[in-house]
Design a protein around this motif. Structure first.
Motif, short mmCIF file in Angstrom:
data_model
loop_
_atom_site.label_atom_id
_atom_site.label_comp_id
_atom_site.label_asym_id
_atom_site.label_seq_id
_atom_site.Cartn_x
_atom_site.Cartn_y
_atom_site.Cartn_z
N THR A 1 60.26 80.04 26.65
CA THR A 1 61.68 79.28 26.61
C THR A 1 61.34 77.75 26.37
O THR A 1 61.98 77.26 25.68
N MET A 2 60.33 77.36 27.00
CA MET A 2 60.15 75.82 26.71
C MET A 2 59.84 75.61 25.27
O MET A 2 60.28 74.65 24.48
N ILE A 3 58.87 76.38 24.73
CA ILE A 3 58.55 76.63 23.36
C ILE A 3 59.98 76.44 22.38
O ILE A 3 60.19 75.77 21.57
N ALA A 4 60.84 77.51 22.66
CA ALA A 4 62.07 77.76 21.94
C ALA A 4 63.01 76.50 22.27
O ALA A 4 63.81 75.86 21.27
N ASP A 5 63.08 75.85 23.12
CA ASP A 5 63.85 74.68 23.46
C ASP A 5 63.41 73.55 22.67
O ASP A 5 64.25 72.81 22.19
N ILE A 6 61.97 73.24 22.60
CA ILE A 6 61.44 72.22 21.81
C ILE A 6 61.68 72.42 20.48
O ILE A 6 62.04 71.50 19.65
N HIS B 1 52.87 68.21 19.46
CA HIS B 1 52.94 66.93 20.31
C HIS B 1 53.92 67.08 21.32
O HIS B 1 53.55 66.65 22.42
N LEU B 2 54.99 67.32 20.83
CA LEU B 2 56.17 67.33 21.82
C LEU B 2 55.88 68.27 23.16
O LEU B 2 56.18 68.03 24.29
N LEU B 3 55.32 69.40 22.87
CA LEU B 3 54.65 70.39 24.12
C LEU B 3 53.74 69.51 24.86
O LEU B 3 53.75 69.66 26.07
N GLU B 4 52.75 68.93 24.26
CA GLU B 4 51.97 67.86 25.08
C GLU B 4 52.63 66.98 25.83
O GLU B 4 52.20 66.70 26.95
N LEU B 5 53.54 66.05 25.15
CA LEU B 5 54.20 65.33 25.99
C LEU B 5 55.06 65.71 27.29
O LEU B 5 55.14 65.24 28.30
N HIS B 6 55.51 66.80 27.08
CA HIS B 6 56.55 67.66 27.99
C HIS B 6 55.44 68.04 29.04
O HIS B 6 55.88 67.76 30.16
N ARG B 7 54.35 68.74 28.80
CA ARG B 7 53.40 68.83 29.80
C ARG B 7 53.02 67.69 30.75
O ARG B 7 52.74 67.40 31.90
N VAL B 8 52.72 66.54 29.88
CA VAL B 8 52.24 65.09 30.81
C VAL B 8 53.55 64.74 31.54
O VAL B 8 53.05 64.43 32.73
N TRP C 1 55.13 72.68 40.15
CA TRP C 1 53.74 73.49 39.99
C TRP C 1 54.10 74.70 39.13
O TRP C 1 53.35 74.68 38.02
N ASP C 2 54.97 75.41 39.11
CA ASP C 2 55.56 76.32 38.25
C ASP C 2 55.81 76.06 37.03
O ASP C 2 55.29 76.44 35.81
N ALA C 3 56.41 74.93 36.88
CA ALA C 3 56.87 74.13 35.47
C ALA C 3 55.83 73.72 34.85
O ALA C 3 55.45 73.94 33.42
N LEU C 4 54.76 73.13 35.81
CA LEU C 4 53.47 72.59 34.80
C LEU C 4 52.75 73.79 34.43
O LEU C 4 52.12 73.68 33.30
N GLN C 5 52.42 74.64 35.11
CA GLN C 5 51.90 76.17 34.81
C GLN C 5 52.30 76.47 33.45
O GLN C 5 51.57 76.79 32.56
N ALA C 6 53.68 76.80 33.40
CA ALA C 6 54.07 77.17 32.51
C ALA C 6 54.01 76.29 30.99
O ALA C 6 53.90 76.89 29.86
N SER C 7 54.18 74.87 31.11
CA SER C 7 54.14 74.13 30.04
C SER C 7 52.64 74.31 29.52
O SER C 7 52.22 73.94 28.27
N ILE C 8 51.70 74.37 30.44
CA ILE C 8 50.20 74.67 29.86
C ILE C 8 49.91 75.89 29.18
O ILE C 8 49.47 75.62 28.04
N LEU C 9 50.52 76.97 29.77
CA LEU C 9 50.60 78.10 28.83
C LEU C 9 51.35 78.19 27.69
O LEU C 9 50.86 78.67 26.48
N ALA C 10 52.47 77.45 27.79
CA ALA C 10 53.23 77.07 26.32
C ALA C 10 52.50 76.34 25.20
O ALA C 10 52.17 76.88 24.20
N ALA D 1 47.65 78.78 19.47
CA ALA D 1 47.13 80.46 19.28
C ALA D 1 47.96 80.96 18.08
O ALA D 1 47.66 81.82 17.48
N GLY D 2 49.19 79.90 17.88
CA GLY D 2 50.01 80.63 16.64
C GLY D 2 50.99 81.67 17.01
O GLY D 2 51.40 82.22 16.05
N ASP D 3 51.17 81.99 18.32
CA ASP D 3 52.09 82.97 18.77
C ASP D 3 53.22 82.66 18.99
O ASP D 3 54.13 83.51 19.55
#
Length: 130
Positions: free
Chosen positions: A53-58, A72-79, A111-120, A126-128
């Motif tokens: 969902t995070m990937i789709a939103d970005i 890069h936006l995903l990385e900034l989101h995680r930070v 914590w759950d949001a951070l964990q999901a952002s790392i997985l995203a 991985a290109g998935d």
């Protein structure tokens, strides 16, 4: 918990897809082994859903951006989520003694949001996460 015989390495790198067992309520879908053998994080189906969902939103937010820009936006989101977790931990759990349930839940959600952002990030790397 899945056994190693159920792991299908369809993603490049240290993220692997786990074949979830059938008819189990809490499915574990991915395993991330950033530190090598024996040290891994297992993600549930809800973690993966939150990450996608995070990937789709970005992706919706930057339709004209290319792959590296979105990564890069995903990385900034995680930070941002990591800083939010640090702020909550410092405010809610720093040496006051008792912690109320609402404070604990707020930190758990962060914590759950951070964990999901790392997985995203790992899914996208991985290109998935197209």
């Amino acid at each position: 918990m899945s056994t190693d015989s159920n792991i299908r390495p369809e993603l490049p790198g240290d993220l692997t897809r786990i074949e979830p067992p059938e008819k189990v309520v809490d499915l574990h879908t991915m395993r991330w082994q950033p530190l090598g053998p024996g040290a891994s994080v297992v993600f549930s189906a809800s973690d993966e859903t939150r990450a996608r969902t995070m990937i789709a939103d970005i992706q919706r937010g930057c339709l004209d951006g290319d792959g590296p820009f979105r990564q890069h936006l995903l990385e900034l989101h995680r930070v941002g989520l990591a800083l939010n977790l640090i702020r909550l931990l410092g405010r809610n759990l720093a040496g006051r003694g008792a912690v109320n349930v609402l404070e604990f839940v707020e930190v758990k959600h962060a914590w759950d949001a951070l964990q999901a952002s790392i997985l995203a990030e790992k899914i996208k790397e991985a290109g998935d996460g197209q």
